[in-house]
Design a protein around this motif. Sequence first.
Motif, mmCIF file in Angstrom:
data_model
loop_
_atom_site.group_PDB
_atom_site.id
_atom_site.type_symbol
_atom_site.label_atom_id
_atom_site.label_comp_id
_atom_site.label_asym_id
_atom_site.label_seq_id
_atom_site.Cartn_x
_atom_site.Cartn_y
_atom_site.Cartn_z
ATOM 1 N N UNK A 275 0.842 -1.190 0.000
ATOM 2 C CA UNK A 275 0.000 0.000 0.000
ATOM 3 C C UNK A 275 0.878 1.241 0.000
ATOM 4 N N UNK A 276 0.257 2.346 -0.369
ATOM 5 C CA UNK A 276 0.917 3.646 -0.218
ATOM 6 C C UNK A 276 -0.070 4.611 0.409
ATOM 7 N N UNK A 277 0.460 5.663 1.026
ATOM 8 C CA UNK A 277 -0.364 6.746 1.561
ATOM 9 C C UNK A 277 0.350 8.064 1.331
ATOM 10 N N UNK A 278 -0.334 9.006 0.698
ATOM 11 C CA UNK A 278 0.166 10.375 0.573
ATOM 12 C C UNK A 278 -0.563 11.245 1.586
ATOM 13 N N UNK A 279 0.138 12.229 2.139
ATOM 14 C CA UNK A 279 -0.532 13.173 3.029
ATOM 15 C C UNK A 279 -1.611 13.895 2.233
ATOM 16 N N UNK A 280 -2.758 14.056 2.836
ATOM 17 C CA UNK A 280 -3.947 14.465 2.095
ATOM 18 C C UNK A 280 -3.871 15.891 1.555
ATOM 19 N N UNK A 281 -2.963 16.714 2.092
ATOM 20 C CA UNK A 281 -2.938 18.109 1.650
ATOM 21 C C UNK A 281 -2.154 18.323 0.364
ATOM 22 N N UNK A 282 -1.376 17.345 -0.094
ATOM 23 C CA UNK A 282 -0.578 17.549 -1.301
ATOM 24 C C UNK A 282 -1.442 17.280 -2.538
ATOM 25 N N UNK A 283 -1.010 17.783 -3.669
ATOM 26 C CA UNK A 283 -1.760 17.610 -4.915
ATOM 27 C C UNK A 283 -1.589 16.191 -5.446
ATOM 28 N N UNK A 284 -2.451 15.822 -6.383
ATOM 29 C CA UNK A 284 -2.369 14.491 -6.990
ATOM 30 C C UNK A 284 -1.045 14.306 -7.734
ATOM 31 N N UNK A 285 -0.589 15.350 -8.401
ATOM 32 C CA UNK A 285 0.686 15.267 -9.116
ATOM 33 C C UNK A 285 1.843 15.099 -8.141
ATOM 34 N N UNK A 286 1.811 15.850 -7.047
ATOM 35 C CA UNK A 286 2.861 15.723 -6.028
ATOM 36 C C UNK A 286 2.843 14.336 -5.412
ATOM 37 N N UNK A 287 1.646 13.784 -5.232
ATOM 38 C CA UNK A 287 1.524 12.431 -4.689
ATOM 39 C C UNK A 287 2.151 11.424 -5.644
ATOM 40 N N UNK A 288 1.849 11.547 -6.915
ATOM 41 C CA UNK A 288 2.404 10.637 -7.910
ATOM 42 C C UNK A 288 3.927 10.713 -7.946
ATOM 43 N N UNK A 289 4.475 11.928 -7.906
ATOM 44 C CA UNK A 289 5.930 12.094 -7.916
ATOM 45 C C UNK A 289 6.569 11.531 -6.652
ATOM 46 N N UNK A 290 5.915 11.748 -5.518
ATOM 47 C CA UNK A 290 6.448 11.247 -4.252
ATOM 48 C C UNK A 290 6.482 9.720 -4.250
ATOM 49 N N UNK A 291 5.419 9.094 -4.742
ATOM 50 C CA UNK A 291 5.377 7.633 -4.778
ATOM 51 C C UNK A 291 6.445 7.083 -5.722
ATOM 52 N N UNK A 292 6.656 7.745 -6.844
ATOM 53 C CA UNK A 292 7.702 7.306 -7.785
ATOM 54 C C UNK A 292 9.082 7.361 -7.126
ATOM 55 N N UNK A 293 9.330 8.425 -6.376
ATOM 56 C CA UNK A 293 10.611 8.552 -5.666
ATOM 57 C C UNK A 293 10.741 7.488 -4.581
ATOM 58 N N UNK A 294 9.652 7.239 -3.874
ATOM 59 C CA UNK A 294 9.661 6.249 -2.797
ATOM 60 C C UNK A 294 9.947 4.851 -3.334
ATOM 61 N N UNK A 295 9.405 4.524 -4.490
ATOM 62 C CA UNK A 295 9.666 3.213 -5.097
ATOM 63 C C UNK A 295 11.153 3.046 -5.386
ATOM 64 N N UNK A 296 11.762 4.062 -5.950
ATOM 65 C CA UNK A 296 13.203 4.000 -6.234
ATOM 66 C C UNK A 296 14.006 3.796 -4.952
#
Length: 354
Positions: free
Chosen positions: A107-128
Amino acid sequence: MALCFVVLLLSLADKRVSTWEEAERSKKIRSPMIPKYIELVILVCSLSLVSQVCYADPPYEICSSHENGSTFQNNLNNLLQSLPSNASASKFYNTSYGNATERVYGLYMCLDFISSKACQNCIATTIEDILKLCPQSQEAVLWEESCQIRYSNTNFIGTLNDTGNIGKDNVQNVSEPHKFQSSVNQMLSNLSSTAAFNVSANMYATGEAPFGDETIYALVQCTRDLSANDCSKCLKSAMRDIPSCCYGSIGARVLSRSCYLRYEFYPFYLGATGPLSPSPHTNQGKNSKVWIITGIAVALVLCLAIIFIYCMYFIRNKKTHKRDEAVFHHPDFPRLNGVISEDSPYIDFGSLCV
């Protein structure tokens, strides 16, 4: 930094009054290499610089010590690759991939206040980062600044896990820690109840509370696979970790596998990255970032000064050596590299003294 001064003093103290033997040896051609103690000074100063700039920043990770097989790794790669596309549409997502014992749950969780694009970028970085920092792990969780990823070879979806929480505090302390912590606990308790039991809150809540001339801003969030009771339990567990990691700090965050909380003296969830001005309620002596920058500048100047002084010292001695070699040259007294040849006529003038 103190080591630099110690080594420098030792190197300067090593200068002794030249004897007759040292004078003779100085006539030999010296190696252009930097003296060993100068190399030691440079090395110690470099280590001092490195030690002052090394401090923990995201990502933070917890990795299992058990290695997985190739099938599990392939399933994990496929699971992780599916997450960024979902992150563009949702701040939380859980899934699984594979069959039987090689199945991967994640699973993943992004903090709810960030944008969808920021969430996508953060998850991509986290995977790496999770593949790099937790290679071949059967279970891992990794937190970035505004998102987290967790996976395991056992099904944890919908199950509370508040073990191994990581607490991170701000670099400044308040001048009234007991009063401040009481205000923080009250606010976090209220937000936890809202996030857990208010259906419309969607396991997320932010709020603010006055503290003297300042305002405390806080955020709590749970992974949305939890029940309301488990969300409440997770946040209460995170609050209990604050005294041991972050007591008296003007800001802190507690990272859990199943929830997250943070508070600061500035509205970080509204895009602010830090307080606009120093707070009268903070202990400025704790501002380690200022000391880090100052220490780096001082160490750098000191190291450059040491290198310059010893380079000038080396050049001066080299010129003195050349002048010494030019003092006496005669065809009847050939010299080899400044040393009298064994085949040259030699008279011990000391034996002529009566």
